[in-house]
Design a protein around this motif. Structure first.
Motif, PDB file in Angstrom:
ATOM      1  N   LYS A 433       0.888  -1.025  -0.086  1.00 54.21           N
ATOM      2  CA  LYS A 433      -0.043  -0.140  -0.123  1.00 54.21           C
ATOM      3  C   LYS A 433       0.823   1.135   0.023  1.00 54.21           C
ATOM      4  N   VAL A 434       1.829   1.212   0.996  1.00 48.40           N
ATOM      5  CA  VAL A 434       2.597   2.516   0.897  1.00 48.40           C
ATOM      6  C   VAL A 434       3.433   2.544  -0.335  1.00 48.40           C
ATOM      7  N   GLY A 435       3.744   1.250  -1.068  1.00 50.96           N
ATOM      8  CA  GLY A 435       4.478   1.619  -2.093  1.00 50.96           C
ATOM      9  C   GLY A 435       3.855   2.293  -3.291  1.00 50.96           C
ATOM     10  N   GLN A 436       2.485   2.014  -3.170  1.00 56.21           N
ATOM     11  CA  GLN A 436       1.559   2.576  -4.280  1.00 56.21           C
ATOM     12  C   GLN A 436       1.286   4.043  -3.930  1.00 56.21           C
ATOM     13  N   ILE A 437       1.199   4.497  -2.636  1.00 50.74           N
ATOM     14  CA  ILE A 437       1.323   5.952  -2.340  1.00 50.74           C
ATOM     15  C   ILE A 437       2.175   6.543  -2.766  1.00 50.74           C
ATOM     16  N   ILE A 438       3.475   5.955  -2.634  1.00 52.11           N
ATOM     17  CA  ILE A 438       4.732   6.694  -3.031  1.00 52.11           C
ATOM     18  C   ILE A 438       4.869   6.815  -4.381  1.00 52.11           C
ATOM     19  N   ARG A 439       4.695   5.892  -5.300  1.00 52.51           N
ATOM     20  CA  ARG A 439       4.748   5.812  -6.481  1.00 52.51           C
ATOM     21  C   ARG A 439       3.732   6.841  -7.079  1.00 52.51           C
ATOM     22  N   GLY A 440       2.421   6.957  -6.470  1.00 51.75           N
ATOM     23  CA  GLY A 440       1.318   7.839  -7.133  1.00 51.75           C
ATOM     24  C   GLY A 440       2.062   9.156  -6.659  1.00 51.75           C
ATOM     25  N   ARG A 441       2.863   9.410  -5.557  1.00 49.85           N
ATOM     26  CA  ARG A 441       3.117  10.830  -5.242  1.00 49.85           C
ATOM     27  C   ARG A 441       4.343  11.136  -6.188  1.00 49.85           C
ATOM     28  N   ASN A 442       5.061  10.165  -6.771  1.00 50.51           N
ATOM     29  CA  ASN A 442       6.009  10.590  -7.715  1.00 50.51           C
ATOM     30  C   ASN A 442       5.725  10.886  -9.128  1.00 50.51           C
ATOM     31  N   LYS A 443       4.546  10.621  -9.267  1.00 49.84           N
ATOM     32  CA  LYS A 443       4.043  10.684 -10.798  1.00 49.84           C
ATOM     33  C   LYS A 443       3.925  12.328 -11.129  1.00 49.84           C
TER      34      LYS A 443
END
Lengths: 443, 341, 288
Positions: A433-443
């Motif tokens: 979940k946190v990985g998804q959030i981080i990837r979403g933020r970096n987009k």
């Protein structure tokens, strides 16, 4: 005092039942199912279609991106279909199904067993050949090997570390490979050193494989720059970060790759595959798989083609024992429980562990008693008890703050918990979940 | 064929359990229990039995009939709470007071927070401090070792006079208040050697420092606890009282006196190390231990109570969530500087 | 006497000074809040379920006060009645939204869908789903571990012990959507409650080809398109081997229910059909 990594760790019962069993070559299976996603990264693109005739070692799916790998046919025969088949998780994944006819190898492959010590390939050619042969990390992580060999600009590698630790209980495939293919591993190491442009290589081996340490130490005398480093038996020493710490005392900072501290890690099995690819022109389509378990009548190490059904391997080891409760692909600490034994061997399959029913269930979960044993066991210095709660309560920002992404999923926390709490289950989920959030933020 | 089980990794478990840890601590308490029975006889037996039985019974009753949850008395934590509570009480304590103490320890100290694992304060200490405040007279009636062995049920005023006395800490406090010097008071008290083996007045289980240290060795060998808390508690008391002693040896007793008397050993080894109410990280444990040491000395030397270990532990229990929030274990790769490329 | 007087005067003076300071500080840091927020919040059901898409009733009230047009906003718990009241407070227009209900679209009971493996991990659907396809051969269906039950703040969904599937309590469900987002398999959908609670829906989410789906679950939608052809209103579409009934077009004629070969289409709250009771009663008799 033997070297080991500096934080945490546990010591599960070793149970190396198949140690010393000679590598046995399994007969070519009648049909193979080769998944197109056997590695970390983008799934490969199939190059063959239904009805095509293929030879052993022929490229059947090509790498689809930088982090991806080629896939070669493990058998000769006719492509039956390219279809969705159930993978080990019970989800459908695309695979190429080939019906075997004879065993005709691609002409370019040198099938002679003679040892070829002279390395003629240039460093660039080495990286290219490793990439072309579809070699991935054979320790289980299946990270494409050529990517690790391509040192990014601005970074410098000064040491190659070979992982001969095999810290997972039960598994012996790397151990046996070191015993039987020691010379080849030495040449493979030299090839990797040349490819990386380093003059120092360390082979880390845990002290429960004294014969392998002795054997390789003797061999290493003839090769320059290769050291054998015996290590104290401690799980998870085979983790990349832990191994670098144990061998050369450098710790990789959070979220960084080994190259940050000037090291590249490869598994000994991968090294052997590199030898075969560069010196014998043989792509990766077979590997050594340990089939073991307390109830298995003949724990063995098999050399088997990728795509062989796991059930065939179990059959060769004396059949599935009565009262089997669980079959694990890999070791007991990090392996994946299989939902069906018809799934195929892939490049990352290091072992098949058959667990009797009595040992297959977890104990009842009790309250956390805050004993802090998970904290002491965590090799990454995290607070598993807290991460589990944060993950359960969906408090992702605090989980990220608690460095949930640093977790290497070694399972030491769950292993050691007196209350049998499923710490890693929750942490792994939270990490996703946190990985998804981080990837979403970096987009 | 039966169905395969699928579960996330890891697929093996180390075999450690709550039971093993709890009974491990109970075993570690046995030497001290033996010493207590040897010195205080029937009284120690009655107090220990009553406390353990009522703690287990209250836990069972509360889980079965009040909370209606599966009972967990077999995990040994109630036995442990009962033992620790008994160790913190003088051996002339009437049975009804012990039962009240057990009820408070289990009911308020533990179950009201949700049972094992959720209690912010050490349940045994909650019970003990409750009794100390509610029944100050009975809770400070200290039987003398040996002389009190056969008297528990026949406590006439004569016997009471003959078999009770002040604890060394109380004697010290009173003596200093009366203007005596430390060495004058020490002359009237047992020697350090006698104190080490427990020949002094005090609570049932706290007197025999030597026996408690055997328990510590067992706990450390079995890896039930780590060294951080006991060492930091005892160490900080030793250093703090040592400084005071050097400043004015006439008013402040020696550090050896402080660590051998009262509940320091019992508190540092068995009470402060209670899993649930102590911090999770090693750094946090040391801070917590030092906090207990400092508060103990403050209460003993400057406060009105002669003894302060229980209060100190409870106060630091309250800080544990804060300690855990801000003091994290050392992470891998945190303090190592990356190499220059 | 003097002491008492001095004490009273000092404390009184202190109190007065503190009161004056407090008054000025309160004036200085006063935050203006639209009084209508409180009024609207008063009307709302105070369930704080988040079904409206805002974190809690107060946030929803604030949003309603701020927004010029509240016709698209809806409080699923209070329904049209509450929204009308809120609109009256604000003097804004609101459309009455059709009441909805959570519907569980899986028919994989223990009988229909045999268990092939046993799950033994942390008992939440989310973790099981991240691990593997589930205990049965159907990787789309319900895990039966009750994340939806956990998520429901209205106690409106429970696990049926016999079928291993969640059941929505129609009386209690307020269509807040908490279970919909909790389900990792997207099995639960908010559908129109329908007149007298009558609904027709496809109780399956399996997208496998017909033969594959049927092999693992005898009540799976096999994508045969019979219902799509049968429907006189064009309410049914089959995409990826899965039929879906659009509840805005469905007229509840129930013709699709009859033609479905696997009984994957469910009808609820209808009066019993004429031929059906006969079959049921014979079944009962034979059972007796």
């Amino acid at each position: 005092m033997l070297k080991t990594f500096s934080l945490g760790g546990v010591h599960p019962a070793e149970n190396k039942l198949s140690a010393g069993q000679k590598i046995e070559v399994l007969p070519v299976p009648e049909q193979v199912s080769v998944p197109i996603a056997q590695h970390i990264g983008a799934p490969s693109e199939p190059l063959v279609k239904k009805g095509d005739t293929v030879k052993v070692g022929q490229l059947i799916a090509k790498s689809a991106g930088f982090v991806s790998a080629n896939i070669h046919s493990p058998v000769s025969g006719i492509v039956q279909k390219i279809d969705d088949v159930l993978d080990a998780s019970g989800y459908k994944r695309k695979a190429i199904i080939i019906k075997t006819e004879g065993d005709e190898w691609d002409e370019s492959i040198d099938r002679s067993p003679a040892l070829n010590k002279t390395i003629v390939a240039s460093p660039e050619e080495i990286v290219k050949k490793v990439g072309a042969a579809g070699i991935v990390g054979l320790g289980g992580a299946t990270f494409p090997a050529h990517v690790k060999l391509s040192v990014p600009p601005g970074k410098k590698c000064d040491v190659l570390i070979l992982n001969g630790v095999e810290c997972e209980p039960y598994l012996t495939s790397d151990h046996q490979l070191m015993m039987e293919k020691g010379e080849e591993i030495m040449v493979g190491t030299q090839i990797l050193m040349k490819g990386l442009g380093v003059d120092r290589a360390i082979i880390g081996i845990e002290n429960n494989k004294k014969d392998a340490i002795e054997h390789l130490t003797n061999l290493a005398k003839d090769y320059s720059g290769i050291e054998i480093q015996p290590l104290k038996v401690q799980y998870p020493q085979g983790g990349e970060k832990q191994l670098i710490d144990a061998c050369i005392g450098r710790q990789i900072p959070s979220g960084k790759l080994p190259i940050e501290v000037g090291a590249v890690v490869q598994n000994v099995g991968t090294t052997f595959a590199v030898y075969e690819a560069v010196q014998k022109n043989k792509p990766l389509f077979e590997r050594v798989v340990t089939v073991t378990g307390k109830s298995v009548s003949k724990p063995s190490n098999f050399l088997t083609r990728v795509g062989t059904p796991i059930s065939t391997l179990i059959e060769a080891a004396g059949g599935l024992p009565e009262g089997t409760g669980k079959v694990i692909g890999g070791g007991p600490m990090m392996g994946k429980a299989l939902s069906s034994i018809e799934v195929p061997v892939t490049k990352g399959s290091s072992g098949v562990l058959v667990v009797p029913e009595a040992e297959s269930k977890r104990s009842e979960v009790q309250n956390c008693i805050r004993c802090s044993k998970c904290v002491s066991a965590c090799p990454m210095g995290l607070s598993p008890y807290l991460l589990m709660t944060l993950s359960n309560k969906a408090m992702w920002d605090r989980a990220e703050e608690g460095k949930i992404m640093d977790c290497i999923e070694c399972g030491s926390c769950s292993f050691t918990c007196p209350s049998s709490r499923p710490l890693l289950d929750y942490i792994r989920f939270g990490k996703g979940k946190v990985g998804q959030i981080i990837r979403g933020r970096n987009k | 064929m039966n169905t395969l089980t699928v579960s996330p990794s890891p697929h093996v478990h180390g075999g450690d359990s709550v039971k093993k840890n709890m009974y491990g601590v109970v075993i570690a308490l046995l030497p001290a229990l033996a010493a207590s029975l040897y010195y205080f006889g029937i009284g120690a037996l009655v107090v220990t039995l009553t406390s353990v039985v009522s703690c287990v019974l209250f836990e069972w009753l509360i889980q079965k009939y009040l909370l209606r949850v599966p009972t967990t008395v077999s995990d040994g934590s109630a036995i442990l709470t009962g033992l620790l509570l008994a160790f913190n009480m003088p051996t002339y304590l009437p049975i009804w007071i012990i039962i009240i103490g057990s009820l408070v320890a289990i009911g308020i100290g533990k179950m009201s927070f949700g049972g094992l694992g959720n209690n912010p304060f050490n349940p045994a200490l909650v019970g003990r401090v409750f009794l100390l405040i509610s029944f100050p007279v009975q809770m400070t009636l200290w039987p003398k070792p040996f002389e009190s062995r056969f008297s528990y049920f026949n406590l006439t005023p004569d016997i009471l006079d003959a078999t009770t006395g002040a604890t060394p800490l109380a004697a010290m406090k009173e003596g200093i208040a009366n203007g005596e010097t430390v060495s004058q008071i020490m002359d009237k008290l047992p020697s350090f050697n006698e104190m080490f083996f427990g020949l002094m007045g005090g609570s049932a289980g706290e007197v025999a420092a030597g026996m408690l240290l055997i328990g510590l060795v067992y706990l450390l060998l079995k890896k039930i606890i780590t060294w951080h808390i006991p060492v930091s508690v005892i160490g900080s008391i030793f250093i703090f009282t040592g400084i005071l002693h050097v400043v004015d040896p006439l008013v402040y007793a020696s550090p050896v006196f402080h660590i051998l008397t009262g509940g320091v050993m019992l508190g540092a080894i068995f009470m402060a190390t209670d899993y649930v109410s102590s911090p999770m990280s090693n750094k946090g444990m040391i801070l917590y231990g030092v906090g207990i040491g400092v508060i103990t000395v403050l209460i003993r030397v400057f406060g009105s109570y002669p003894e302060g270990v229980s209060f100190a532990i409870l106060i630091m229990n309250g800080f544990v969530p804060l300690i855990d929030r801000y003091i994290k274990p050392k992470r891998f790769g945190e303090s190592v500087k990356p190499l220059k490329a | 006497m003097n002491v008492v007087l001095i004490t009273i005067i000092t404390l009184g003076a202190l109190g007065a000074v503190a009161a004056i300071i407090l008054y000025f500080v309160a004036q200085k840091f006063k935050v203006f809040e639209d009084p209508r927020i409180d009024q609207v919040e008063e009307v709302l059901p105070a369930a704080n379920c988040g079904g409206c898409g805002f974190p809690g009733c107060r946030a929803f009230a604030e949003a309603m006060v701020k927004a010029d047009d509240i016709s698209t906003m809806n409080c699923p718990v209070g329904g049209a009645e509450v929204m009308a009241k809120a609109a009256a407070v604000l003097g804004k227009e609101v459309e009455a939204a059709a009441p909805k209900l959570a519907v569980v679209k899986c028919n994989g009971t223990c009988e229909n869908r045999p268990r092939l493996t046993t799950y033994d991990g942390a008992s939440t659907c989310a973790i099981a789903a991240s691990l593997y396809g589930g205990e049965t051969g159907c990787s789309y269906g319900c895990y039966g571990l009750g994340d939806c039950v956990e998520a429901c703040t209205f106690d409106a969904i429970y696990m049926d012990e016999e079928t291993g599937l969640p059941v929505v309590d129609e009386e209690k469900c307020v269509a807040c959507g908490a279970c919909v987002s909790a389900c990792p398999k997207n099995i639960i959908e908010l559908r129109k409650q329908g007149p007298k609670g009558r609904r027709v829906f496809v109780s399956c989410v399996n997208k496998d080809k017909g033969a594959v789906a049927r092999k693992v679950c005898s009540a799976a939608c096999i994508g045969c398109k019979k219902c799509e052809k049968e429907c006189p209103f064009g309410a049914i579409t089959v995409v990826n081997n899965l039929a879906y009934i659009d509840d805005s077009k469905c007229k509840l004629c129930r013709k699709c229910v009859v033609v479905c070969p696997t009984n994957a289409i469910h009808e609820v709250n209808f009066p019993p059909r004429k031929p059906k009771p006969a079959i049921e009663s014979t079944e009962k008799k034979s059972a007796e």
